[in-house]
Design a protein around this motif. Structure first.
Motif, PDB file in Angstrom:
ATOM      1  N   ASP A   1       1.653 -15.833  -9.935  1.00 38.97           N
ATOM      2  CA  ASP A   1       1.156 -14.732  -9.066  1.00 38.97           C
ATOM      3  C   ASP A   1       1.370 -13.367  -9.526  1.00 38.97           C
ATOM      4  N   ILE A   2       0.340 -12.477  -9.665  1.00 34.35           N
ATOM      5  CA  ILE A   2       0.494 -11.114 -10.107  1.00 34.35           C
ATOM      6  C   ILE A   2       0.719 -10.279  -8.931  1.00 34.35           C
ATOM      7  N   TRP A   3       1.746  -9.506  -8.809  1.00 33.16           N
ATOM      8  CA  TRP A   3       2.008  -8.469  -7.774  1.00 33.16           C
ATOM      9  C   TRP A   3       1.814  -7.025  -8.434  1.00 33.16           C
ATOM     10  N   ILE A   4       1.131  -6.342  -7.470  1.00 29.03           N
ATOM     11  CA  ILE A   4       0.891  -4.833  -8.034  1.00 29.03           C
ATOM     12  C   ILE A   4       1.239  -4.085  -6.628  1.00 29.03           C
ATOM     13  N   VAL A   5       2.225  -3.049  -6.869  1.00 23.30           N
ATOM     14  CA  VAL A   5       2.530  -2.113  -5.740  1.00 23.30           C
ATOM     15  C   VAL A   5       2.058  -0.822  -6.082  1.00 23.30           C
ATOM     16  N   GLY A   6       2.145   0.117  -5.133  1.00 22.32           N
ATOM     17  CA  GLY A   6       1.549   1.351  -4.959  1.00 22.32           C
ATOM     18  C   GLY A   6       1.476   2.102  -3.943  1.00 22.32           C
ATOM     19  N   ASN A   7       0.526   2.871  -3.600  1.00 23.93           N
ATOM     20  CA  ASN A   7       0.467   3.456  -2.205  1.00 23.93           C
ATOM     21  C   ASN A   7      -1.193   3.839  -1.925  1.00 23.93           C
ATOM     22  N   VAL A   8      -1.507   4.178  -0.588  1.00 28.04           N
ATOM     23  CA  VAL A   8      -2.566   4.611  -0.240  1.00 28.04           C
ATOM     24  C   VAL A   8      -2.266   5.765   0.674  1.00 28.04           C
ATOM     25  N   THR A   9      -3.196   6.860   0.743  1.00 26.29           N
ATOM     26  CA  THR A   9      -3.004   8.012   1.483  1.00 26.29           C
ATOM     27  C   THR A   9      -3.660   7.655   3.081  1.00 26.29           C
ATOM     28  N   THR A  10      -2.929   8.112   4.024  1.00 22.99           N
ATOM     29  CA  THR A  10      -3.319   7.643   5.440  1.00 22.99           C
ATOM     30  C   THR A  10      -3.151   9.228   6.285  1.00 22.99           C
TER      31      THR A  10
ATOM     32  N   TRP B   1      -7.409 -12.241  -5.461  1.00 22.98           N
ATOM     33  CA  TRP B   1      -6.727 -11.211  -4.570  1.00 22.98           C
ATOM     34  C   TRP B   1      -6.583 -11.965  -3.333  1.00 22.98           C
ATOM     35  N   ASP B   2      -5.532 -12.467  -2.933  1.00 20.51           N
ATOM     36  CA  ASP B   2      -5.369 -13.167  -1.400  1.00 20.51           C
ATOM     37  C   ASP B   2      -4.443 -12.362  -0.693  1.00 20.51           C
ATOM     38  N   PHE B   3      -3.729 -11.164  -0.971  1.00 20.10           N
ATOM     39  CA  PHE B   3      -2.871 -10.436  -0.295  1.00 20.10           C
ATOM     40  C   PHE B   3      -2.918  -8.866  -0.479  1.00 20.10           C
TER      41      PHE B   3
ATOM     42  N   LEU C   1       1.762   0.181  -0.793  1.00 18.80           N
ATOM     43  CA  LEU C   1       0.596  -0.773  -0.805  1.00 18.80           C
ATOM     44  C   LEU C   1       0.979  -2.148  -1.940  1.00 18.80           C
ATOM     45  N   ALA C   2       0.733  -3.307  -1.255  1.00 17.25           N
ATOM     46  CA  ALA C   2       1.224  -4.312  -2.116  1.00 17.25           C
ATOM     47  C   ALA C   2      -0.096  -5.236  -2.175  1.00 17.25           C
ATOM     48  N   LEU C   3      -0.405  -5.658  -3.268  1.00 15.22           N
ATOM     49  CA  LEU C   3      -1.584  -6.534  -3.759  1.00 15.22           C
ATOM     50  C   LEU C   3      -0.996  -7.692  -4.330  1.00 15.22           C
ATOM     51  N   ARG C   4      -1.584  -8.929  -4.198  1.00 17.36           N
ATOM     52  CA  ARG C   4      -1.320 -10.029  -5.085  1.00 17.36           C
ATOM     53  C   ARG C   4      -2.368 -10.976  -5.338  1.00 17.36           C
ATOM     54  N   CYS C   5      -2.266 -11.137  -6.721  1.00 18.64           N
ATOM     55  CA  CYS C   5      -3.512 -12.110  -7.148  1.00 18.64           C
ATOM     56  C   CYS C   5      -3.012 -13.340  -7.434  1.00 18.64           C
TER      57      CYS C   5
ATOM     58  N   GLU D   1     -10.438  -4.391  -2.899  1.00 21.96           N
ATOM     59  CA  GLU D   1     -11.122  -3.170  -2.127  1.00 21.96           C
ATOM     60  C   GLU D   1      -9.935  -2.732  -1.193  1.00 21.96           C
ATOM     61  N   THR D   2      -9.534  -1.544  -1.027  1.00 20.84           N
ATOM     62  CA  THR D   2      -8.416  -0.992  -0.095  1.00 20.84           C
ATOM     63  C   THR D   2      -8.898   0.205   0.768  1.00 20.84           C
ATOM     64  N   GLY D   3     -10.098   0.292   0.740  1.00 16.29           N
ATOM     65  CA  GLY D   3     -10.324   1.600   1.571  1.00 16.29           C
ATOM     66  C   GLY D   3     -10.245   1.237   3.155  1.00 16.29           C
ATOM     67  N   HIS D   4     -10.060   0.093   3.639  1.00 13.34           N
ATOM     68  CA  HIS D   4      -9.802  -0.087   4.938  1.00 13.34           C
ATOM     69  C   HIS D   4      -8.323   0.050   5.208  1.00 13.34           C
ATOM     70  N   LEU D   5      -7.429   0.304   4.295  1.00 15.51           N
ATOM     71  CA  LEU D   5      -5.936   0.529   4.535  1.00 15.51           C
ATOM     72  C   LEU D   5      -5.763   2.077   4.317  1.00 15.51           C
ATOM     73  N   GLY D   6      -6.654   2.757   3.714  1.00 18.76           N
ATOM     74  CA  GLY D   6      -6.393   4.276   3.341  1.00 18.76           C
ATOM     75  C   GLY D   6      -7.213   4.652   2.158  1.00 18.76           C
ATOM     76  N   ALA D   7      -6.804   5.936   1.979  1.00 21.80           N
ATOM     77  CA  ALA D   7      -7.649   6.552   0.779  1.00 21.80           C
ATOM     78  C   ALA D   7      -7.136   6.713  -0.182  1.00 21.80           C
ATOM     79  N   TYR D   8      -7.361   6.809  -1.496  1.00 25.38           N
ATOM     80  CA  TYR D   8      -6.913   7.489  -2.679  1.00 25.38           C
ATOM     81  C   TYR D   8      -5.961   6.274  -3.339  1.00 25.38           C
ATOM     82  N   PRO D   9      -6.105   4.980  -3.321  1.00 27.88           N
ATOM     83  CA  PRO D   9      -5.149   4.152  -3.694  1.00 27.88           C
ATOM     84  C   PRO D   9      -4.606   4.397  -4.944  1.00 27.88           C
ATOM     85  N   GLU D  10      -3.285   4.095  -5.192  1.00 26.64           N
ATOM     86  CA  GLU D  10      -2.206   4.298  -6.644  1.00 26.64           C
ATOM     87  C   GLU D  10      -1.857   3.138  -6.763  1.00 26.64           C
ATOM     88  N   ALA D  11      -2.028   2.548  -7.991  1.00 24.49           N
ATOM     89  CA  ALA D  11      -1.117   1.351  -8.385  1.00 24.49           C
ATOM     90  C   ALA D  11      -0.169   1.803  -9.396  1.00 24.49           C
TER      91      ALA D  11
END
Length: 182
Positions: free
Chosen positions: A41-50, A68-70, A59-63, A21-31
């Motif tokens: 570790d798996i890293w995914i980057v993208g962005n959120v609308t703010t 998901w811990d980051f 946006l940075a996500l780590r599995c 879940e990324t709603g607390h960071l911004g809207a419309y997440p994009e990977a």
């Protein structure tokens, strides 16, 4: 609902996997980019609308170990001109050399950087946080980095494009030598 889709290959078929879940960071997440570090570790980057003044944040996500811990946005340096507010940006690709040596590239808002509306974005993970690393600008309007390869801690290559006001888009290659981008 609208949001990124992630698929995982299990050796024989692709299965959809849940993203955090990324709603607390911004809207419309994009990977946009994904890579695995040597430790798994798996890293995914993208962005959120703010909201203003950033409008978008990388946006940075780590599995790690299957969970998901980051899940965070990356804070970029502030504008270099009045009102010296926060800058936004997009991360398009990530490459993980080691768990504490990961690069991501994209574009960031210029806001005072020689009149450029967008500047090349390079961010680095040192094992505990993401830091924006300045990339030289060669034009007065647009810069964008779309891909990279990390060969070693002092041998990183990024490619993208740039243009001057009213000019043609041109390709560009940057190199990190362990100290700076050129």
């Amino acid at each position: 609902g609208r949001g990124p889709l992630a698929l995982r290959w299990n050796g024989s078929v692709w299965n959809e996997t849940d993203l955090p879940e990324t709603g607390h960071l911004g809207a419309y997440p994009e990977a946009a980019g994904v890579d695995a570090a040597p430790n798994g570790d798996i890293w995914i980057v993208g962005n959120v609308t703010t909201n203003y003044p950033t409008y978008n944040l990388p946006l940075a996500l780590r599995c790690r170990g299957g969970s998901w811990d980051f899940v965070e946005t990356v804070t970029l340096r502030p504008q270099t001109v009045y009102p010296f507010a926060a800058r936004g940006g997009f991360a398009y690709e990530v490459d993980a050399l080691a768990p504490d040596d990961i690069w991501a590239v994209g574009l960031a808002a210029g806001f005072g950087d020689g009149g450029a509306t967008s500047v090349p974005l390079a961010i680095h993970w040192d094992g505990s946080s993401w830091t924006e690393v300045d990339v030289p600008r060669v034009a007065n309007r647009h810069h964008e980095l779309g891909d990279l390869v990390v060969i070693s801690h002092d041998d990183v290559w990024a490619v993208g494009d740039y243009r001057n006001v009213g000019g043609t888009y041109r390709g560009i290659t940057y190199h990190w030598d362990g100290q700076e981008w050129s």
